[in-house]
Design an enzyme around this catalytic site. Structure first.
Site, PDB file in Angstrom:
ATOM      1  N   CYS A  10       0.499  -1.162  -0.191  1.00  0.00           N
ATOM      2  CA  CYS A  10      -0.005   0.291  -0.191  1.00  0.00           C
ATOM      3  C   CYS A  10       0.695   1.357  -0.205  1.00  0.00           C
ATOM      4  CB  CYS A  10      -0.895  -0.034   1.377  1.00  0.00           C
ATOM      5  SG  CYS A  10      -2.202  -1.190   0.871  1.00  0.00           S
ATOM      6  N   ASN A  90       1.503 -16.110  -4.365  1.00  0.00           N
ATOM      7  CA  ASN A  90       1.584 -17.403  -2.377  1.00  0.00           C
ATOM      8  C   ASN A  90       0.625 -16.772  -1.593  1.00  0.00           C
ATOM      9  OD1 ASN A  90       3.587 -18.854  -3.730  1.00  0.00           O
ATOM     10  ND2 ASN A  90       5.307 -16.816  -3.255  1.00  0.00           N
ATOM     11  N   HIS A 103      -0.830 -10.280  -4.108  1.00  0.00           N
ATOM     12  CA  HIS A 103      -0.482 -10.231  -6.004  1.00  0.00           C
ATOM     13  C   HIS A 103       0.491 -11.285  -6.490  1.00  0.00           C
ATOM     14  CE1 HIS A 103       2.940 -10.780  -1.897  1.00  0.00           C
ATOM     15  NE2 HIS A 103       3.615 -12.053  -3.158  1.00  0.00           N
ATOM     16  N   HIS A 105       2.416 -12.400  -9.086  1.00  0.00           N
ATOM     17  CA  HIS A 105       4.630 -12.153  -9.604  1.00  0.00           C
ATOM     18  C   HIS A 105       4.398 -13.272 -10.778  1.00  0.00           C
ATOM     19  CE1 HIS A 105       6.561 -13.454  -5.468  1.00  0.00           C
ATOM     20  NE2 HIS A 105       5.185 -13.488  -5.217  1.00  0.00           N
TER      21      HIS A 105
END
Ligand code: 5GP
Ligand code: ZN
Length: 119
Positions: A10, A90, A103, A105
């Site tokens: 953030c 993950n 998120h 990757h």
């Protein structure tokens, strides 16, 4: 939009912590991983603070579709669409998740190794 002032990602999105920007719009943000695991290692995330995949529900369908659409656009822009790449998220302790803001990757730019158990 939900944000968490104590969340690293953030703070990166807000520009309080610098990052190597790859792409941004009103929904998502993408930047280069500080410890790349491949020649190309980009992190793509929603601006909204979602801890991980475990918090997702049916209503997040359009956001997820948009994330994958954007991952494809980034792969095209980075020139790795034809050579191939991996998109992975993950979730929780066994995965090694270290930042608790959802998120994805995007890994590529060279041959990737197998993935699975660490032994
Ligand atoms: P995770 O292990 O949670 O799936 O992925 C977190 C990723 O964030 C790791 O690959 C790590 O290298 C990356 N990372 C951690 N801190 C920073 C930072 O301050 N800047 C950038 N660009 N990446 C970071
Ligand atoms: Zn966050």
């Amino acid at each position: 939009m939900t944000t968490d002032p104590n969340c690293l990602f953030c703070n990166i999105i807000a520009g309080r912590i610098p990052s190597a920007l790859v792409y941004q719009d009103d929904q998502v943000f993408a930047f280069r991983d500080i410890h790349p695991q491949a020649k190309q290692h980009i992190l793509l995330l929603p601006r909204q603070h979602i801890v991980s995949m475990t918090e997702l529900s049916h209503e997040d369908g359009p956001l997820l579709a948009y994330i994958y659409e954007t991952a494809l656009k980034i792969a095209q822009e980075q020139g790795i669409e034809q050579s191939g790449y991996r998109v992975v998220t993950n979730v929780g302790p066994n995965s090694g998740q270290t930042v608790f803001h959802l998120h994805f990757h995007i890994l590529g730019g060279e041959q990737l190794g197998l993935f699975g158990a660490a032994h």
